[in-house]
Scaffold this motif. Structure first.
Motif, mmCIF file in Angstrom:
data_model
loop_
_atom_site.group_PDB
_atom_site.id
_atom_site.type_symbol
_atom_site.label_atom_id
_atom_site.label_comp_id
_atom_site.label_asym_id
_atom_site.label_seq_id
_atom_site.Cartn_x
_atom_site.Cartn_y
_atom_site.Cartn_z
ATOM 1 N N GLU A 154 -8.358 -2.177 -6.246
ATOM 2 C CA GLU A 154 -8.467 -2.320 -4.648
ATOM 3 C C GLU A 154 -7.973 -1.038 -3.881
ATOM 4 N N LEU A 155 -6.451 -0.595 -5.255
ATOM 5 C CA LEU A 155 -5.459 0.637 -4.019
ATOM 6 C C LEU A 155 -6.041 1.152 -6.363
ATOM 7 N N HIS A 190 0.236 -1.148 -0.215
ATOM 8 C CA HIS A 190 -0.110 -0.144 -0.138
ATOM 9 C C HIS A 190 0.720 1.549 -0.214
ATOM 10 N N MET A 215 1.028 3.954 -3.515
ATOM 11 C CA MET A 215 0.250 5.255 -2.647
ATOM 12 C C MET A 215 1.466 6.271 -3.108
ATOM 13 N N ASN A 267 -3.153 4.801 -6.905
ATOM 14 C CA ASN A 267 -2.191 5.835 -6.026
ATOM 15 C C ASN A 267 -2.787 7.306 -6.782
ATOM 16 N N LEU A 297 -12.215 3.440 -6.473
ATOM 17 C CA LEU A 297 -12.038 1.849 -5.732
ATOM 18 C C LEU A 297 -13.023 1.471 -5.368
#
Length: 465
Positions: A146-147, A125, A129, A149, A162
């Motif tokens: 799910e992620l 994560h 990011m 950035n 998301l």
């Protein structure tokens, strides 16, 4: 949840197969029961633990959260749950403590694998990011985000992605390579790398823009080793590719300029050498005093003609120099091309007659004027006619056409078929000057036919005002 110090055989068998460690302690902290899983977690055999105080056998546990939870449960009579990393055991444990009439029931669960997954996820994560690239993580065969950035969201105009499938959140990517790559990595479980992949994405203003990326996709696996997601990193290389393309273009232009310069110098050398060779040859013959008076007259005439050709070449070079430097001044006015072409025909006719070359003019009498410099336009017409006569065999024909073609006035000079020069650059400086002059008048020059010189066409914009 009382556990007798000596569990019935049936219960003892059941407790011995559970994956959680089970301990029973009396109020003094002595172990009265321990199952197999607890032996593994505590890294001690059962016979070293039973009947002994846990804090004596493993004193490093007394000042841990586990030890304090046991003390609180005994003192307050309420269950306790803690989770910590026990360095002495080299494991993360989830500990649940329950008070009983005899003392305590302690359940130990090794959550080290779960913590490792959580640690890896936290690391992933943070990496996603903070990555200096477009980065995102999807889960499942539908590639649910799910992620995502900040750079990824910025690329797509700040859209919320998301929890949404990739094909729904980024519908403009359908049919492009990215979605197919995500499918491939998810199905095969193999990483995939694409260099200089082109993606058309929709910005905040709704316009689609092309971006170039170096794309890397890695499969993500769950606890049992199955692929359940994909991590993608895309480094934008649009600026680098464009810069490289511009550098290549600049290099090509420089190489072309060098080739043009070399060709120009070769042309100048050829044009200057030809009359100079003639002059030197006849001068040598004249100095020998071995030719008749009639031939002397012919020799002097040839030397004079060659000198005039060389003088014209020098004038051409000066004209070309002024044109390239942008120093040539044009006296612009409305010019009727028919008289201009007729004057050029009168100038070259003696040369054509001397070589028995017939000139056939086909000039439309009524044409719109063009805006230009009369003297320079006559120079253009004279140069085209001179080139055609120069490369037309004796006894041949040169056709001159002047006509209207839509919004242009067209001057076309056609020599005999196959009359054009075959050697590169043999058209001399004349055609180069013609091109510059015509372009200064907003027109174009085209050379067609065998050897690129059988047909010379000039198009100039007409001025119908």
């Amino acid at each position: 949840m009382d556990l007798p110090s000596s569990a019935p055989p049936r219960l003892d068998q059941l407790l011995d197969v559970v994956t959680d460690g089970v301990l029973a302690l009396d109020v003094q902290g002595r172990l009265t029961y321990i199952n197999t899983s607890a032996e593994h977690i505590l890294t001690r055999p059962r016979h070293e633990l039973l009947g002994h105080c846990l804090w004596t056998v493993l004193p490093e546990l007394k000042q841990t959260e586990l030890g304090r939870a046991c003390q609180r449960a005994l003192a307050e009579g309420i269950p306790e749950t803690v989770e910590e990393y026990l360095e002495a055991l080299g494991a993360w444990l989830e500990v649940r403590v329950f008070p009983t009439r005899e003392g305590l029931l302690v359940l130990l669960r090794d959550v080290t694998p779960l913590k490792q997954v959580e640690t890896e996820y936290a690391r992933l994560h943070a990496l996603v990011m903070c990555a200096p690239a477009v980065a995102f993580v999807t889960r499942g065969p539908q590639h649910i985000f799910e992620l995502s950035n900040p750079r990824h969201r910025q690329l797509h105009g700040g859209r919320q992605m998301l929890g949404r499938p990739a094909r729904e959140a980024l519908s403009e990517l359908e049919g492009q390579s990215l979605l197919e790559v995500l499918d491939r990595v998810y199905v095969t479980g193999s990483p995939f790398v694409l260099e200089q992949v082109s993606l058309w994405v929709e910005g905040p203003n709704g316009q689609r823009e092309e971006h170039l990326f170096h794309l890397t996709c890695q499969p993500l696996r769950n606890a049992v080793g199955r692929v359940d997601g994909v991590a993608a990193f895309a480094f934008e290389i649009s600026a680098q590719v464009r810069a490289r393309w511009m550098a290549e273009q600049a290099r090509d232009r420089a190489e072309e300029a060098n080739r043009t310069k070399d060709e120009f110098l070769a042309t100048v050398a050829h044009e200057l050498r030809t009359p100079l060779t003639t002059i030197l040859g006849w001068t040598s013959i004249l100095r020998s005093n071995m030719i008749s008076p009639e031939k002397q007259a012919h020799a002097l005439e040839t030397v004079e003609r060659s000198a005039r050709v060389q003088a014209q070449l020098v004038d051409d070079l000066l004209d070309l120099s002024r044109l390239v430097a942008g120093k040539m001044r044009l006296e612009m006015q409305l010019v009727s091309l028919a008289p201009v072409v007729e004057a050029a025909l009168d100038a070259v006719r003696p040369v054509a007659e001397a070589r028995d070359i017939r000139i056939e003019p086909q000039l439309e009498p009524v044409l719109d004027p063009v805006r230009g410099d009369r003297r320079r336009l006559q120079q253009v017409a004279w140069s085209l006619l001179s080139l055609a006569i120069k490369f037309t065999p004796e006894g041949g024909q040169v056709t001159v056409r002047l006509r209207r073609e839509e919004a242009h006035v067209v001057l076309e000079v056609v020599g005999a078929e196959g009359c054009a020069p075959q050697k590169h650059g043999s058209q001399g400086l004349g055609l180069s000057i013609v091109r510059y002059l015509v372009e200064l008048h907003g027109g174009t020059v085209q050379a067609d036919g065998k050897g690129h010189g059988a047909r010379l066409t000039v198009r100039l914009p007409s001025d119908g005002t």
